[in-house]
Design an enzyme around this catalytic site. Structure first.
Site, PDB file in Angstrom:
ATOM      1  CG  ASP A 478      -2.247   0.701   0.961  1.00  0.00           C
ATOM      2  OD1 ASP A 478      -2.331   1.472  -0.009  1.00  0.00           O
ATOM      3  OD2 ASP A 478      -3.186   0.484   1.740  1.00  0.00           O
ATOM      4  CG  ASP A 548      -9.188   2.459  -0.419  1.00  0.00           C
ATOM      5  OD1 ASP A 548      -8.691   1.338  -0.618  1.00  0.00           O
ATOM      6  OD2 ASP A 548      -8.558   3.391   0.127  1.00  0.00           O
TER       7      ASP A 548
END
EC number: 3.2.1.22
Length: 737
Positions: A478, A548
């Site tokens: 990430d 997301d």
């Protein structure tokens, strides 16, 4: 697939069986762009480049007053010596001047494609797959060589381009702009399309007509960004999904970029794309070479859909690498939305137990497993297991998961550091910063300075040890913020504008080492979802967390827009809980499954809390996914109905040999007293008979493509259906009747 040089006509011709790309030397030194498109033969190239005296356009050749660089369609134009349009590059000499004149020097043609030093690229596995042309231009006063790199593939309708500058002299030269490609089209009657957005709304399609002047997209965030994907396309005015000329260009790069289109008064359209020149410069010392990232250029005469299928095929097979390139991916469960930071080892084991019962194959432990990480305020950089949460360590949890015959995966965010961390207290100079300036926080974290070799070496050692500490088979990598105060403590003052690009070179070095050391780990890149969904990252990590935003309705647009360039096998898609954590929307579990099943399927919810009926539904959908995933992940995509144009969305994948296909249909909001809908399919073999959903009717391929498939009348919001088509022979049909 040859590249030809015609000495008499001073013509370079790159071609395979389907496309041509042509350039010509004018006055023996200026490289002009002739043509890019469907394969052609050419007898009269001079007729393509008419010349005329244009008022206020400087004469670059006194003996030919009609000739001016200001009106010449060029391959790699400069500014300052007659061309007033957007340049592809700009250099500054030691005396401060920025005027250059690169003229033709030589060329080389060879089989295959060399690696780009330190950069991702479109590659070959065999030299017979492609031919490469390098054209060298030289500015004798500046003492710099300019190499234009072109590669054409035998089996793909693509051209790759990049540029390298070599300092052949004895003085330093500063590169202030260096695009990877530039093309001058001979007309301006185009639309242009790009993918814009923001966090949780990535890659929204925007199409609009070209206008005179400059239009552009860019990122100066230190990443390719949620806001603009490093891709654009030119479309003929009549272009649709399956018809019309489309030119697509995608940059193989993950950092700051810029793509510019300029239409001049004489209807020439110039496109260039490369590293964003804003806040960039590079000091090129004697003997040094600067290499730009590569641009992947696609032409299709079969509309946007044809362009996408070309991108998909070459990305799947010649951008993505490693053992997972040609493998379907395991169905995963990620604990994030089920637990966030608040988990115990028992909670994780219970979640894994429930997942195993449904046929899920991979358990992924997300954020919160290290340091004192109970929220987003600390511990990035302290990659040590939190024994309060995991008393048996990662290895203990992974062993339990493996005992369930499931694989174990892990979330990490290596490029970041928390001010509240042991790493930051030891090395406060290791983050990007400018002395005396505020260190701007985002998500309570700073960005490590990957332009530094010592930081990159530490990352390689730390994560080598981490990945060896447990049987880890998946890593979610990430990156949850963009860059501010972009400066490096180790670079001299004149090199500070190199920081952002040196960061990317450092990141690529780290990824190259770690992915080579751990080939059995499936790496998925992530940047707050899809903020770094680009070909550069896919070169190292064969899939990306698409967004997301896991809301099924929003994901229709996100995944549809992403598919313009990127194949389904590169997209991570999860089924999450309701109300959705990003939108608050309530959608049926079946629709959430069907949206996620159009990519790499995963789950991100507390499965243990599902009702018995919902667990049975998930089990059935997982079984269906196993039947169709080869078609989805490796098949040809045909977009049927766009979520940007109405309440109905549909796309389909056609498998190799056209013997199987999968159609996904979604309706977001129902309408009263609706019309009957008939959906025309694409990509099937017109002569084959297809049975729908095993127990369904049988149709010829041409029936389904020309007449269409009748859809049921829908009286509910958020409806979805999957149609699995299988080719059957006449004997099988007879036995069923």
């Amino acid at each position: 697939m040859p590249i030809e040089w015609n000495e008499e006509q001073k013509l370079f011709h790159l071609y395979n069986g389907r496309i041509s790309y042509m350039m010509q030397l004018v006055h023996g030194k200026y490289l002009a762009h002739l043509y890019w498109g469907s394969r052609v033969q050419l007898l009269q190239p001079l007729a393509i480049l008419p010349f005329k005296v244009r008022t206020f356009s400087p004469m670059n050749e006194p003996a030919d007053p009609r000739f001016s660089l200001d009106t010449l369609p060029q391959e790699y134009p400069a500014f300052g010596n007659g061309d007033f349009r957007t340049p592809a590059y700009q250099l500054q000499s030691s005396d401060g001047s920025t005027v250059t004149e690169f003229v033709y020097d030589s060329y080389a043609i060879f089989k295959g494609k060399p690696r780009l030093n330190g950069l991702p690229m479109v590659y070959v596995e065999d030299d017979d797959e492609a031919d490469t042309l390098v054209i060298t231009l030289v500015d004798s006063i500046l003492g710099v060589g300019l190499n234009l790199h072109y590669t054409i593939y035998r089996d793909f309708d693509v051209i790759t381009r990049s540029v390298s500058f070599e300092n052949l002299g004895s003085r330093e030269v500063k590169i202030e702009k260096s695009m990877s490609m530039s093309v001058d089209f001979h007309n301006s009657k185009w639309d242009w399309l790009h993918l814009q957005g923001t966090w949780a709304r990535e890659r929204q399609i925007e199409r609009r007509p070209l206008i005179h002047g400059v239009q552009s997209i860019s990122s100066a965030r230190g990443a390719s960004s949620h806001q603009h994907n490093p891709f654009l396309a030119l479309l003929s005015k009549d272009a649709t999904e399956e018809y019309g000329d489309v030119y697509g260009i995608s940059l193989v790069y993950s950092g700051n970029f810029k793509a510019t289109i300029e239409v001049d008064p004489f209807e020439i359209t110039r496109i260039n794309m490369g590293i964003n020149p804003f806040n960039f410069s590079w000091l090129l010392k004697p003997g040094e070479i600067f290499q730009t990232p590569e641009a992947l250029m696609v032409y299709s005469s079969e509309g946007l859909g044809g362009m996408s299928r070309i991108f998909h095929k070459i990305i799947r097979s010649r951008v993505c690498r490693g053992v997972y390139r040609d493998r379907t991916r395991p169905i995963l469960i990620n604990n994030w939305e089920a637990t966030y930071f608040h988990f115990t080892e028992k909670k994780l084991r219970d979640l894994a137990d429930a997942a195993k019962e449904l046929g899920i194959e991979l358990f992924v432990l997300d954020d919160g497993w290290f340091g004192r990480r109970d929220n987003a305020k600390s511990s990035l950089g302290d990659w040590v297991v939190n024994r309060k949460k995991l008393p048996n360590g990662l290895n203990g949890l992974a062993s339990y998961i493996n005992g369930k015959e499931m694989q174990f995966g892990l979330w990490v965010e290596p490029e970041m550091v928390s001010p509240d961390s042991d790493l930051y207290r030891r090395h406060p100079d290791w983050c990007l910063h400018v002395p005396g300036r505020n260190r701007t926080l985002s998500r309570n974290q700073l960005v490590l300075d990957l332009s530094r070799d010592d930081v990159c070496d530490w990352l390689i050692e730390t994560f080598t040890n981490l990945f060896q500490s447990a049987p880890i088979r998946y890593v979610k990598w990430d990156m949850n913020r963009n860059m501010t105060e972009v400066g490096s403590a180790l670079l001299p003052s004149e090199g500070q504008k190199e920081t952002a690009h040196r960061y990317m070179l450092g990141l690529y070095r780290v990824l190259e080492v770690l992915t080579e050391r751990f080939p059995e780990i499936l790496f998925e890149s992530c940047s707050g979802g899809g903020g770094r969904f680009d070909l550069g990252m896919l070169y190292y990590m064969p899939q990306t967390w698409t967004s997301d935003d896991t809301d099924a309705v929003e994901r229709l647009k996100i995944q549809y827009g992403t598919s313009i360039v990127y194949p389904a096998i590169t997209m991570g898609a999860h089924v999450s809980d309701i109300p959705n954590h990003q939108t608050g929307r309530m959608t049926p579990l079946e629709m959430r499954c069907h949206v996620a099943m159009a990519a790499n399927l995963g789950f991100e919810l507390n499965i243990d809390k599902l009702s018995k009926e919902d667990k049975e539904l998930v089990g059935r959908e997982i079984q269906l996914y196993h039947q169709i995933k080869e078609i989805v992940l490796f098949g040809d995509l045909y977009r049927l109905w766009s979520p940007f144009e109405g309440m109905d969305t549909a796309w389909m994948y056609v498998g190799r040999g056209q013997r199987q296909a999968v159609v996904f249909y979604y309706k977001t909001l129902a309408t009263p007293n609706p019309p009957f809908l008939r959906m025309k399919l694409r990509g099937l073999n017109p002569q084959l008979r297809y049975k729908i959903n095993d127990d369904g009717q049988v149709f010829y391929g041409d029936e389904l493509m020309k007449m269409g498939l009748n859809l049921p009348l829908i009286k509910t919001d958020f409806f979805s259906e999957i149609y699995h088509l299988k080719a059957v022979d006449f004997k099988e049909i007879s036995e069923n009747f």
